[in-house]
Design an enzyme around this catalytic site. Structure first.
Site, PDB file in Angstrom:
ATOM      1  N   GLY A 103       0.836  -1.196   0.000  1.00  0.00           N
ATOM      2  CA  GLY A 103       0.000   0.000   0.000  1.00  0.00           C
ATOM      3  C   GLY A 103       0.863   1.236   0.000  1.00  0.00           C
ATOM      4  N   GLY A 104       0.229   2.356  -0.175  1.00  0.00           N
ATOM      5  CA  GLY A 104       0.922   3.631  -0.136  1.00  0.00           C
ATOM      6  C   GLY A 104       1.099   4.111   1.293  1.00  0.00           C
ATOM      7  N   ARG A 164       0.398   5.755   4.635  1.00  0.00           N
ATOM      8  CA  ARG A 164      -0.823   5.966   5.411  1.00  0.00           C
ATOM      9  C   ARG A 164      -2.061   5.326   4.782  1.00  0.00           C
ATOM     10  NH1 ARG A 164       1.643   6.393   9.645  1.00  0.00           N
ATOM     11  NH2 ARG A 164       2.529   8.358  10.299  1.00  0.00           N
ATOM     12  N   GLY A 209      -3.087   2.274   5.571  1.00  0.00           N
ATOM     13  CA  GLY A 209      -3.663   1.321   6.509  1.00  0.00           C
ATOM     14  C   GLY A 209      -3.037  -0.059   6.399  1.00  0.00           C
ATOM     15  N   LYS A 210      -1.949  -0.173   5.641  1.00  0.00           N
ATOM     16  CA  LYS A 210      -1.335  -1.486   5.403  1.00  0.00           C
ATOM     17  C   LYS A 210      -0.782  -2.115   6.674  1.00  0.00           C
ATOM     18  CE  LYS A 210       2.881   0.677   3.667  1.00  0.00           C
ATOM     19  NZ  LYS A 210       2.410   2.003   4.010  1.00  0.00           N
ATOM     20  N   HIS A 223       3.963   3.423  16.610  1.00  0.00           N
ATOM     21  CA  HIS A 223       3.738   2.046  16.160  1.00  0.00           C
ATOM     22  C   HIS A 223       3.863   1.078  17.335  1.00  0.00           C
ATOM     23  CE1 HIS A 223       3.208   1.437  11.804  1.00  0.00           C
ATOM     24  NE2 HIS A 223       3.824   2.601  11.645  1.00  0.00           N
ATOM     25  N   ASP A 235       0.861   1.432  19.663  1.00  0.00           N
ATOM     26  CA  ASP A 235      -0.355   0.905  19.034  1.00  0.00           C
ATOM     27  C   ASP A 235      -0.395  -0.618  19.070  1.00  0.00           C
ATOM     28  OD1 ASP A 235      -1.174   3.480  18.466  1.00  0.00           O
ATOM     29  OD2 ASP A 235      -0.723   3.371  16.316  1.00  0.00           O
ATOM     30  N   ASP A 265       7.864  -5.198   9.276  1.00  0.00           N
ATOM     31  CA  ASP A 265       7.392  -3.859   8.920  1.00  0.00           C
ATOM     32  C   ASP A 265       8.589  -2.926   8.901  1.00  0.00           C
ATOM     33  OD1 ASP A 265       5.741  -1.758   8.282  1.00  0.00           O
ATOM     34  OD2 ASP A 265       4.534  -1.871  10.098  1.00  0.00           O
TER      35      ASP A 265
END
Length: 172
Positions: free
Chosen positions: A9-10, A12, A14-15, A50, A53, A83
């Site tokens: 994904g790009g 932000r 939500g990936k 991160h 969260d 990640d």
């Protein structure tokens, strides 16, 4: 869950949040392999956000450069979230590593990892053509890496505006 899943994904999109949900649903101990390096206060804040969260019930391994070595140390009963491949590639590129050899080493390590792995990676090819050679080289190398990872993966999901779109395989 497939041995290897890729979430693209790009920025932000939500990936990472989606990938965390994939890993959380397995019932296995969760290992988070972080590839970011905190070069400034803003990046330190992103890393802290991160980490907060995710919560405390993740084992975190830092692997900004030697991701294959970190994957080799994961216990078979766990599930892994990497990640992200984009920051790892950035780190290796800035270290002037042989990126083709590094990508091959990563693919081999992912196949040999005893636990299922979910890799988060940015899709950077949908934007404008960068104005400088370094940025164009990075965009091209990231595209090549994403293709190699997707070829090996049993599940490939693109996340756009927080919504998952399955490109290959089926969601568990």
């Amino acid at each position: 869950m497939p041995q290897l899943s890729i979430v693209l994904g790009g920025a932000r999109s939500g990936k990472s949040r989606f990938a965390e949900r994939l890993v959380t649903g397995t019932g296995r101990p969760r290992v988070y392999i972080a590839t970011a390096e905190a070069w400034d206060d803003e990046m330190r804040d992103r890393i802290a956000t991160h980490r907060n969260d995710r919560g405390a019930d993740w084992q975190t391994m830092e692997a900004p450069h030697d991701l294959p070595d970190a994957l080799a140390k994961v216990p078979a009963e766990a599930v892994v979230l990497v990640d992200c491949a984009t920051l790892w590639l950035t780190n290796r590129m800035l270290a002037e590593a042989d990126l083709a050899a590094e990508a091959a080493r990563l693919v081999t390590a992912l196949a040999a990892c005893p636990a299922p792995v979910v890799v988060v990676s940015n899709e950077v090819g949908w934007s404008i053509v960068p104005e400088n050679a370094l940025a164009r080289r990075f965009r091209d190398e990231q595209g090549r890496l994403n293709q190699r990872l997707a070829e090996e993966a049993g599940l490939v999901v693109a996340v756009i505006a927080g919504l998952p779109v399955v490109l290959k395989g089926q969601l568990p």
